[in-house]
Design a protein around this motif. Structure first.
Motif, PDB file in Angstrom:
ATOM      1  N   VAL A  91       0.857  -1.190   0.000  1.00  0.00           N
ATOM      2  CA  VAL A  91       0.000   0.000   0.000  1.00  0.00           C
ATOM      3  C   VAL A  91       0.890   1.236   0.000  1.00  0.00           C
ATOM      4  O   VAL A  91       1.865   1.309   0.752  1.00  0.00           O
ATOM      5  CB  VAL A  91      -0.928   0.025   1.231  1.00  0.00           C
ATOM      6  CG1 VAL A  91      -1.755   1.303   1.256  1.00  0.00           C
ATOM      7  CG2 VAL A  91      -1.831  -1.207   1.237  1.00  0.00           C
ATOM      8  N   GLU A  92       0.556   2.229  -0.808  1.00  0.00           N
ATOM      9  CA  GLU A  92       1.308   3.473  -0.837  1.00  0.00           C
ATOM     10  C   GLU A  92       0.849   4.375   0.301  1.00  0.00           C
ATOM     11  O   GLU A  92      -0.319   4.751   0.377  1.00  0.00           O
ATOM     12  CB  GLU A  92       1.130   4.187  -2.182  1.00  0.00           C
ATOM     13  CG  GLU A  92       2.044   5.382  -2.343  1.00  0.00           C
ATOM     14  CD  GLU A  92       1.987   5.993  -3.728  1.00  0.00           C
ATOM     15  OE1 GLU A  92       3.058   6.293  -4.275  1.00  0.00           O
ATOM     16  OE2 GLU A  92       0.872   6.174  -4.247  1.00  0.00           O
ATOM     17  N   LYS A  93       1.778   4.731   1.192  1.00  0.00           N
ATOM     18  CA  LYS A  93       1.471   5.649   2.301  1.00  0.00           C
ATOM     19  C   LYS A  93       1.571   7.096   1.855  1.00  0.00           C
ATOM     20  O   LYS A  93       0.816   7.956   2.298  1.00  0.00           O
ATOM     21  CB  LYS A  93       2.450   5.435   3.462  1.00  0.00           C
ATOM     22  CG  LYS A  93       2.289   4.138   4.196  1.00  0.00           C
ATOM     23  CD  LYS A  93       3.009   4.173   5.548  1.00  0.00           C
ATOM     24  CE  LYS A  93       4.507   4.276   5.427  1.00  0.00           C
ATOM     25  NZ  LYS A  93       5.179   4.151   6.752  1.00  0.00           N
ATOM     26  N   ALA A  94       2.555   7.367   1.026  1.00  0.00           N
ATOM     27  CA  ALA A  94       2.805   8.706   0.513  1.00  0.00           C
ATOM     28  C   ALA A  94       3.613   8.539  -0.760  1.00  0.00           C
ATOM     29  O   ALA A  94       3.963   7.418  -1.145  1.00  0.00           O
ATOM     30  CB  ALA A  94       3.570   9.547   1.534  1.00  0.00           C
ATOM     31  N   VAL A 100       6.017   3.251   0.716  1.00  0.00           N
ATOM     32  CA  VAL A 100       5.001   2.207   0.784  1.00  0.00           C
ATOM     33  C   VAL A 100       5.077   1.464   2.111  1.00  0.00           C
ATOM     34  O   VAL A 100       6.062   1.552   2.845  1.00  0.00           O
ATOM     35  CB  VAL A 100       5.159   1.191  -0.378  1.00  0.00           C
ATOM     36  CG1 VAL A 100       5.028   1.888  -1.730  1.00  0.00           C
ATOM     37  CG2 VAL A 100       6.485   0.431  -0.282  1.00  0.00           C
ATOM     38  N   VAL A 101       4.019   0.741   2.397  1.00  0.00           N
ATOM     39  CA  VAL A 101       3.977  -0.148   3.549  1.00  0.00           C
ATOM     40  C   VAL A 101       3.445  -1.490   3.069  1.00  0.00           C
ATOM     41  O   VAL A 101       2.625  -1.548   2.145  1.00  0.00           O
ATOM     42  CB  VAL A 101       3.086   0.426   4.682  1.00  0.00           C
ATOM     43  CG1 VAL A 101       1.639   0.572   4.231  1.00  0.00           C
ATOM     44  CG2 VAL A 101       3.174  -0.437   5.938  1.00  0.00           C
ATOM     45  N   THR A 102       3.925  -2.562   3.671  1.00  0.00           N
ATOM     46  CA  THR A 102       3.478  -3.896   3.263  1.00  0.00           C
ATOM     47  C   THR A 102       2.876  -4.630   4.456  1.00  0.00           C
ATOM     48  O   THR A 102       2.996  -4.210   5.605  1.00  0.00           O
ATOM     49  CB  THR A 102       4.651  -4.741   2.720  1.00  0.00           C
ATOM     50  OG1 THR A 102       5.500  -5.125   3.818  1.00  0.00           O
ATOM     51  CG2 THR A 102       5.458  -3.967   1.689  1.00  0.00           C
ATOM     52  N   HIS A 157       2.237   6.451  12.124  1.00  0.00           N
ATOM     53  CA  HIS A 157       1.636   6.900  10.870  1.00  0.00           C
ATOM     54  C   HIS A 157       0.113   6.948  10.991  1.00  0.00           C
ATOM     55  O   HIS A 157      -0.537   7.848  10.447  1.00  0.00           O
ATOM     56  CB  HIS A 157       2.032   5.969   9.727  1.00  0.00           C
ATOM     57  CG  HIS A 157       1.441   6.343   8.406  1.00  0.00           C
ATOM     58  ND1 HIS A 157       1.881   7.423   7.671  1.00  0.00           N
ATOM     59  CD2 HIS A 157       0.415   5.798   7.693  1.00  0.00           C
ATOM     60  CE1 HIS A 157       1.175   7.521   6.564  1.00  0.00           C
ATOM     61  NE2 HIS A 157       0.277   6.549   6.546  1.00  0.00           N
ATOM     62  N   SER A 158      -0.450   5.997  11.741  1.00  0.00           N
ATOM     63  CA  SER A 158      -1.908   5.949  11.921  1.00  0.00           C
ATOM     64  C   SER A 158      -2.397   6.953  12.951  1.00  0.00           C
ATOM     65  O   SER A 158      -3.521   7.448  12.857  1.00  0.00           O
ATOM     66  CB  SER A 158      -2.338   4.536  12.348  1.00  0.00           C
ATOM     67  OG  SER A 158      -1.992   3.591  11.360  1.00  0.00           O
ATOM     68  N   ASP A 159      -1.556   7.252  13.948  1.00  0.00           N
ATOM     69  CA  ASP A 159      -1.947   8.148  15.038  1.00  0.00           C
ATOM     70  C   ASP A 159      -0.749   8.993  15.444  1.00  0.00           C
ATOM     71  O   ASP A 159       0.158   8.511  16.116  1.00  0.00           O
ATOM     72  CB  ASP A 159      -2.461   7.323  16.222  1.00  0.00           C
ATOM     73  CG  ASP A 159      -2.866   8.186  17.416  1.00  0.00           C
ATOM     74  OD1 ASP A 159      -2.840   9.431  17.306  1.00  0.00           O
ATOM     75  OD2 ASP A 159      -3.198   7.604  18.471  1.00  0.00           O
ATOM     76  N   GLY A 208      13.745  -0.021   4.898  1.00  0.00           N
ATOM     77  CA  GLY A 208      14.019  -0.338   3.497  1.00  0.00           C
ATOM     78  C   GLY A 208      12.837  -1.006   2.835  1.00  0.00           C
ATOM     79  O   GLY A 208      13.002  -1.860   1.958  1.00  0.00           O
ATOM     80  N   THR A 209      11.625  -0.590   3.225  1.00  0.00           N
ATOM     81  CA  THR A 209      10.418  -1.235   2.706  1.00  0.00           C
ATOM     82  C   THR A 209      10.312  -1.124   1.189  1.00  0.00           C
ATOM     83  O   THR A 209       9.861  -2.062   0.525  1.00  0.00           O
ATOM     84  CB  THR A 209       9.162  -0.633   3.358  1.00  0.00           C
ATOM     85  OG1 THR A 209       9.218  -0.854   4.773  1.00  0.00           O
ATOM     86  CG2 THR A 209       7.905  -1.292   2.828  1.00  0.00           C
ATOM     87  N   ASN A 210      10.711   0.013   0.619  1.00  0.00           N
ATOM     88  CA  ASN A 210      10.625   0.154  -0.838  1.00  0.00           C
ATOM     89  C   ASN A 210      11.466  -0.908  -1.535  1.00  0.00           C
ATOM     90  O   ASN A 210      11.051  -1.484  -2.548  1.00  0.00           O
ATOM     91  CB  ASN A 210      11.089   1.555  -1.261  1.00  0.00           C
ATOM     92  CG  ASN A 210      10.010   2.598  -1.069  1.00  0.00           C
ATOM     93  OD1 ASN A 210       9.254   2.531  -0.111  1.00  0.00           O
ATOM     94  ND2 ASN A 210       9.932   3.567  -1.962  1.00  0.00           N
TER      95      ASN A 210
END
Length: 263
Positions: free
Chosen positions: A33-36, A40-42, A72-74, A94-96
């Motif tokens: 999922v793209e956060k910004a 991304v986040v997986t 990121h959520s709160d 290094g999620t990307n």
């Protein structure tokens, strides 16, 4: 090593084996999922953070927990950074890279007390390399104490992140730094970049974005290894303070040399 050092290291290994490595090069498109923009986040990030938070709460029940995905959520989660004791967690750094099925990536955990980092761990699950440090006790790789070493090249090697810089800032890097350093690509993974600064791969780095989960552990580890990481004005990096700009180097002399090039 002390029991908490061992316990955190064991937890990181366990979580990586259960939530990260099984999904490496096996992610479905729906699990990314793209956060910004360019971030991304997986599903591996989220599951890893949940398991790490649960395990760290067992190790030190009195410590607050600041995880990257929770923050990121709160945004209020960030207020915990100055607690008497606080775990700071990057469940998958290094999620990307990870989402593209490429190394490097890792896990980062820091333990802070009243806004000062006390201990840090950087775990590379592919190479099974553990970097850890305790304040005042030195830096270690896989249990062996290490001392940071420069590359020894005539023109020192600078790994500089320009991902979050605007066009004018990028031009400034080229204008002021490039004549004095050999510029190389960054790994886009702090869990890899800090070891490169101590192991004779890179001499200096400049970081614009300085989020606590990316830098608290690495800054302590590099400083304990005899290198230097500090804010642009030379002040200490504190995970409970916001701000941009961080210089890191394999030695204090290289840090000074780089700082002289930064306007």
């Amino acid at each position: 090593m002390n029991a908490p050092i061992d316990a955190v290291a064991a937890l990181m290994r366990e979580v990586a084996e259960k939530t990260i490595l099984p999904r490496y090069q096996s992610l479905a498109a729906s699990e990314i999922v793209e956060k910004a923009h360019d971030d991304v986040v997986t599903i591996a990030d989220r599951e890893s953070e949940a398991m790490l938070a649960e395990g760290l709460a067992r190790i030190l029940p009195e410590a607050a927990i600041v995880g990257e995905e929770a923050a990121h959520s709160d945004g209020a989660v960030m207020d915990r950074r100055g607690a008497d004791l606080c775990w700071i967690v990057d469940p998958l750094d290094g999620t990307n890279n990870f989402a593209r099925g490429k190394p490097p990536f890792g896990m980062i955990i820091a333990l802070a007390a009243n806004g000062e980092t006390q201990a840090g761990w950087l775990w590379d699950p592919l190479n099974e390399r553990l970097c850890h440090a305790e304040i005042g006790k030195g830096a270690f790789i896989d249990g062996t104490r290490i001392t940071a070493r420069p590359t020894g090249e005539d023109m020192p090697v600078a790994a500089i992140s320009t991902v979050f810089l605007n066009e004018e800032q990028r031009h400034e890097v080229q204008r002021n730094v490039a004549p004095h350093f050999r510029l190389v690509d960054i790994p886009r993974c702090a869990a890899e970049q800090y070891p490169r600064l101590a192991l004779g791969v890179n001499d200096v780095s400049v970081f614009n974005r300085t989020l606590a989960w990316d830098h608290a552990a690495g800054v302590l580890w590099l400083n304990e290894a005899g290198g230097r990481a500090a804010r642009l004005d030379g002040s200490p990096y504190r995970p409970d303070q916001d701000g941009t700009g961080l210089l890191a180097a394999a030695s204090p002399a290289l840090w000074d040399r780089l700082a002289a090039c930064i306007p």
